[in-house]
Enzyme design. Structure first.
Site, PDB file in Angstrom:
ATOM      1  N   GLY A 210     -43.129  35.975 -45.299  1.00  0.00           N
ATOM      2  CA  GLY A 210     -43.780  35.338 -46.441  1.00  0.00           C
ATOM      3  C   GLY A 210     -42.829  34.557 -47.343  1.00  0.00           C
ATOM      4  O   GLY A 210     -43.194  34.158 -48.435  1.00  0.00           O
TER       5      GLY A 210
ATOM      6  N   SER B 296     -42.450  34.133 -41.201  1.00  0.00           N
ATOM      7  CA  SER B 296     -42.601  32.699 -41.454  1.00  0.00           C
ATOM      8  C   SER B 296     -42.678  31.870 -40.171  1.00  0.00           C
ATOM      9  O   SER B 296     -42.098  30.785 -40.084  1.00  0.00           O
ATOM     10  CB  SER B 296     -41.487  32.192 -42.371  1.00  0.00           C
ATOM     11  OG  SER B 296     -41.565  32.845 -43.632  1.00  0.00           O
TER      12      SER B 296
ATOM     13  N   ASN C 236     -51.979  38.335 -38.299  1.00  0.00           N
ATOM     14  CA  ASN C 236     -52.192  39.437 -39.245  1.00  0.00           C
ATOM     15  C   ASN C 236     -52.784  38.848 -40.521  1.00  0.00           C
ATOM     16  O   ASN C 236     -52.084  38.210 -41.294  1.00  0.00           O
ATOM     17  CB  ASN C 236     -50.839  40.117 -39.530  1.00  0.00           C
ATOM     18  CG  ASN C 236     -50.936  41.169 -40.628  1.00  0.00           C
ATOM     19  OD1 ASN C 236     -52.029  41.566 -41.024  1.00  0.00           O
ATOM     20  ND2 ASN C 236     -49.782  41.616 -41.111  1.00  0.00           N
TER      21      ASN C 236
ATOM     22  N   GLU D 290     -39.520  41.994 -37.281  1.00  0.00           N
ATOM     23  CA  GLU D 290     -39.860  41.180 -38.452  1.00  0.00           C
ATOM     24  C   GLU D 290     -38.812  41.416 -39.536  1.00  0.00           C
ATOM     25  O   GLU D 290     -38.929  42.372 -40.315  1.00  0.00           O
ATOM     26  CB  GLU D 290     -41.232  41.585 -38.989  1.00  0.00           C
ATOM     27  CG  GLU D 290     -42.345  41.415 -37.997  1.00  0.00           C
ATOM     28  CD  GLU D 290     -43.677  41.214 -38.695  1.00  0.00           C
ATOM     29  OE1 GLU D 290     -44.263  40.145 -38.528  1.00  0.00           O
ATOM     30  OE2 GLU D 290     -44.106  42.106 -39.445  1.00  0.00           O
TER      31      GLU D 290
ATOM     32  N   GLU E 238     -44.762  45.719 -45.205  1.00  0.00           N
ATOM     33  CA  GLU E 238     -45.507  45.862 -46.468  1.00  0.00           C
ATOM     34  C   GLU E 238     -46.036  47.287 -46.618  1.00  0.00           C
ATOM     35  O   GLU E 238     -46.113  47.807 -47.739  1.00  0.00           O
ATOM     36  CB  GLU E 238     -46.643  44.820 -46.519  1.00  0.00           C
ATOM     37  CG  GLU E 238     -46.073  43.419 -46.749  1.00  0.00           C
ATOM     38  CD  GLU E 238     -46.900  42.275 -46.170  1.00  0.00           C
ATOM     39  OE1 GLU E 238     -48.064  42.504 -45.795  1.00  0.00           O
ATOM     40  OE2 GLU E 238     -46.355  41.159 -46.081  1.00  0.00           O
TER      41      GLU E 238
ATOM     42  N   LYS F  59     -53.841  40.292 -43.078  1.00  0.00           N
ATOM     43  CA  LYS F  59     -53.504  41.075 -44.283  1.00  0.00           C
ATOM     44  C   LYS F  59     -54.755  41.283 -45.146  1.00  0.00           C
ATOM     45  O   LYS F  59     -55.843  41.484 -44.622  1.00  0.00           O
ATOM     46  CB  LYS F  59     -52.375  40.394 -45.052  1.00  0.00           C
ATOM     47  CG  LYS F  59     -51.159  40.112 -44.165  1.00  0.00           C
ATOM     48  CD  LYS F  59     -49.933  39.749 -44.935  1.00  0.00           C
ATOM     49  CE  LYS F  59     -48.800  39.410 -43.964  1.00  0.00           C
ATOM     50  NZ  LYS F  59     -47.540  39.166 -44.610  1.00  0.00           N
TER      51      LYS F  59
ATOM     52  N   HIS G  57     -45.906  48.070 -40.575  1.00  0.00           N
ATOM     53  CA  HIS G  57     -45.573  46.761 -41.143  1.00  0.00           C
ATOM     54  C   HIS G  57     -44.693  46.964 -42.379  1.00  0.00           C
ATOM     55  O   HIS G  57     -44.863  47.947 -43.112  1.00  0.00           O
ATOM     56  CB  HIS G  57     -46.862  46.013 -41.523  1.00  0.00           C
ATOM     57  CG  HIS G  57     -46.622  44.584 -41.874  1.00  0.00           C
ATOM     58  ND1 HIS G  57     -46.170  44.201 -43.113  1.00  0.00           N
ATOM     59  CD2 HIS G  57     -46.734  43.448 -41.134  1.00  0.00           C
ATOM     60  CE1 HIS G  57     -46.034  42.882 -43.124  1.00  0.00           C
ATOM     61  NE2 HIS G  57     -46.364  42.404 -41.944  1.00  0.00           N
TER      62      HIS G  57
HETATM   63  C1  PEP Z   1     -46.183  39.279 -41.341  1.00  0.00           C
HETATM   64  O1  PEP Z   1     -46.582  39.727 -42.384  1.00  0.00           O
HETATM   65  O2  PEP Z   1     -46.252  39.981 -40.306  1.00  0.00           O
HETATM   66  C2  PEP Z   1     -45.635  37.948 -41.341  1.00  0.00           C
HETATM   67  C3  PEP Z   1     -44.858  37.637 -40.344  1.00  0.00           C
HETATM   68  O3  PEP Z   1     -45.956  37.132 -42.392  1.00  0.00           O
HETATM   69  P1  PEP Z   1     -45.535  35.579 -42.564  1.00  0.00           P
HETATM   70  O4  PEP Z   1     -45.802  34.908 -41.239  1.00  0.00           O
HETATM   71  O5  PEP Z   1     -46.380  35.074 -43.658  1.00  0.00           O
HETATM   72  O6  PEP Z   1     -44.068  35.572 -42.882  1.00  0.00           O
END
Ligand code: PEP
Length: 264
Positions: free
Chosen positions: A174, A214, A10, A168, A98, A12, A96
């Site tokens: 993040g 992460s 992703n 998630e 976000e 973003k 998601h």
């Molecule tokens: C995400 O935004 O779906 C995500 C998992 O981000 P990160 O890997 O940076 O934690």
């Protein structure tokens, strides 16, 4: 039925068109031969057409990061399913955290997107996950089941076969703080149990549940060793080809699927 793992990046709100082309080209060069998983790139809308060109003729798949549920109309700033199909997308990330946190996404709007997507050629990657406060209060299962019930409301078992889930935990996105493989597996198994109760054993056995939060080259192997983790949704570590390719090649031994015959 086995579950072909999915490793999805992703991107973003990162990468201009030339940057996106360069990243897609580098990922393609390193991932096109991978047969143990599906590799999926989700660039921003502005780079979808360019990345589609870069991926043409490869095994890599293209995803969008969101979509509107109406096919057309007066919805300024929105993008429709036919527009994404036209560009060669095969998947769309929906709900998601976000989007939920910053843009007012709710289980109801997730559900509208999912219902429209299961009637199209695009596969939704439906994101669910609890916040740190919800986990610390011991409500994480309740929250995730609520998101599943709301987001997947009205779907049949046949529809469920068309979705991919991404667990998630918001506290892991993040932050550099990954759920341990055991903590992630516990939730993935609970999600599969919820799917079995709601849609029956066939759908529960076939739906892929990705982990996100992460994910890095250093932790992907232990996560993928868990029986109910069927891949990863990767944020930060997908922005450089080198780290994303190390994640894609978590299984340097080659071909692997979970549960027997491959279901792609
Ligand atoms: C995400 O935004 O779906 C995500 C998992 O981000 P990160 O890997 O940076 O934690």
């Amino acid at each position: 039925m086995g579950r072909m793992p999915v490793i999805a990046g992703n991107w973003k709100m990162h990468k201009t068109v030339p940057e996106a082309r360069a990243l897609a080209r580098a990922v393609r060069a390193g991932a096109d031969g991978a047969r143990h998983c599906l590799t999926v790139l989700a660039p921003p809308f502005t780079a979808l057409a360019a990345v589609a060109e870069e991926l043409r003729g490869s095994a890599l798949l293209l995803a969008a990061q969101n979509v509107h549920w109406e096919a057309r109309g007066a919805y300024t700033g929105e993008i429709s399913i036919p527009m994404l199909e036209d560009l060669g997308c095969t998947m769309v990330i929906v709900g998601h955290s976000e989007r939920r946190q910053y843009f007012g996404e709710t289980d109801l709007t997730v559900n509208r997107r999912v219902r429209a997507l299961v009637r199209s050629s695009l596969q939704p990657i439906v994101c669910i996950g609890e916040t740190l406060a919800e986990r610390e209060a011991g409500n994480h299962y309740e929250i995730v089941f609520q998101q599943l019930a709301g987001g997947l409301d009205g779907l049949t078992a046949g529809d469920a076969l068309r979705i991919i889930l991404a667990y998630e935990p918001v506290w892991a996105i993040g932050t550099g703080r990954t759920a341990s493989p055991e903590v992630a597996q516990e939730m993935h198994a609970a999600i599969r149990g919820w799917l079995a109760a709601r849609f029956g054993g066939e759908a529960a056995g076939a739906v892929r549940i990705l982990y996100g939060g992460s994910v890095k080259p250093e932790n992907i192997g232990a996560l993928m060793a868990q029986s109910d983790i069927d891949g990863a949704l990767v944020g930060g570590a997908c922005l450089e080809a080198e780290s994303f390719l190390r994640i894609v090649h978590y299984d340097s031994q080659g071909s692997q699927s979970k549960g027997g015959q491959v279901h792609s």
